[in-house]
Design an enzyme around this catalytic site. Sequence first.
Site, PDB file in Angstrom:
ATOM      1  CD  GLU A   1      -2.452  -1.532   2.227  1.00 20.45           C
ATOM      2  OE1 GLU A   1      -3.878  -1.514   2.719  1.00 20.45           O
ATOM      3  OE2 GLU A   1      -1.719  -1.558   3.416  1.00 20.45           O
TER       4      GLU A   1
ATOM      5  N   GLY B   1     -12.548  -4.784   3.256  1.00 24.75           N
ATOM      6  CA  GLY B   1     -13.748  -5.565   2.357  1.00 24.75           C
ATOM      7  C   GLY B   1     -14.799  -5.014   2.208  1.00 24.75           C
TER       8      GLY B   1
ATOM      9  CB  ILE C   1     -13.936  -8.895   8.122  1.00 23.91           C
ATOM     10  CG1 ILE C   1     -14.469  -7.675   9.621  1.00 23.91           C
ATOM     11  CG2 ILE C   1     -15.729  -9.662   8.567  1.00 23.91           C
ATOM     12  CD1 ILE C   1     -14.098  -7.908  10.894  1.00 23.91           C
TER      13      ILE C   1
ATOM     14  CG  MET D   1      -7.706  -4.425   9.640  1.00 22.41           C
ATOM     15  SD  MET D   1      -7.175  -6.091   9.439  1.00 22.41           S
ATOM     16  CE  MET D   1      -6.550  -6.643  11.853  1.00 22.41           C
ATOM     17  CD  GLU D   2      -4.536  -1.196   8.782  1.00 20.04           C
ATOM     18  OE1 GLU D   2      -5.739  -0.638   7.978  1.00 20.04           O
ATOM     19  OE2 GLU D   2      -4.120  -1.763   8.825  1.00 20.04           O
TER      20      GLU D   2
ATOM     21  CG  ASP E   1     -11.933  -8.897   0.772  1.00 25.14           C
ATOM     22  OD1 ASP E   1     -10.693  -8.075   2.004  1.00 25.14           O
ATOM     23  OD2 ASP E   1     -12.092  -9.092   2.351  1.00 25.14           O
TER      24      ASP E   1
HETATM   25  N1  ADE Z   1      -8.587  -4.918   4.907  1.00 23.91           N
HETATM   26  C1  ADE Z   1      -8.817  -5.830   3.114  1.00 23.91           C
HETATM   27  N2  ADE Z   1     -10.027  -6.775   3.817  1.00 23.91           N
HETATM   28  C2  ADE Z   1     -10.387  -6.396   5.041  1.00 23.91           C
HETATM   29  C3  ADE Z   1     -11.041  -7.581   5.033  1.00 23.91           C
HETATM   30  N3  ADE Z   1     -11.574  -8.092   4.850  1.00 23.91           N
HETATM   31  N4  ADE Z   1     -11.142  -7.461   7.071  1.00 23.91           N
HETATM   32  C4  ADE Z   1     -10.153  -6.759   7.633  1.00 23.91           C
HETATM   33  N5  ADE Z   1      -9.546  -5.575   6.716  1.00 23.91           N
HETATM   34  C5  ADE Z   1      -8.859  -6.110   5.435  1.00 23.91           C
END
Ligand code: ADE
Length: 230
Positions: free
Chosen positions: A12, A78, A153, A173-174, A197
């Site tokens: 990233e 996600g 997740i 997550m950030e 995803d």
């Molecule tokens: N970053 C990319 N995909 C994610 C997910 N499914 N959960 C948390 N952080 C992510």
Amino acid sequence: MKIGIIGAMSVETDALKEQVKDAVSETVSGIEFVSGKLYGKDVVVAQCGIGKVFAAICAQTMIIRFGVDKIINTGVAGTLSDKLGILDIAVATEVVQHDMDTSPLGDPVGLISGINIVKIPASPSLSDEIAAAAESIGAKCVKGVIASGDQFINNKKRKNFIKSSFDAIACEMEGAAIGHVCYVNGVDFAIIRAISDNASGEADIEYPEMVRKAAAQSTAIIKKLLEGKS
Ligand code: ADE
């Protein structure tokens, strides 16, 4: 005007770091901060590491040590929304920490005690500029709540909980940790995330390839944004 750019993973941030001109590197708390000019703008770029604590350390350091005026968090996420497919772009209107939970004490889920809010607003003007940059390179861009927590997740139950509790469009997550730090310091922030995803554990076999492509998409939008910024 100095802009801080934070990503969690090397995929990233590496392409951005490589483009920094007159680069000066300094490591603080184990995080490398690369300062210089990126597409003509004063920046400091850092790979913070995965999760809210690393993100908070990085954002706070950018503010008190590097004097940034704004922070942009770039990367992948996600999807929680039918409107956001793989490689589409989520831009935060607000951020929330989905794993912050003092509800047994009577609080709403996600409430950040002390500042007493659940959703922290991102900078509307910076977010609009990012959305315009995304659209100008042909990306589909959706604005909405982005939810962060110290969890990848990967199941429908948690995905649906986050989506329904916070009306969130994407999970990562950030971002909300960076938003929290910016809020208490009075610094503008924005979050741009390309979808890698579906956060449900289904059809994620191409995840490594999609992360690479999604991260490249976010990076291309940062380039467009900085090139166009006055
Ligand atoms: N970053 C990319 N995909 C994610 C997910 N499914 N959960 C948390 N952080 C992510």
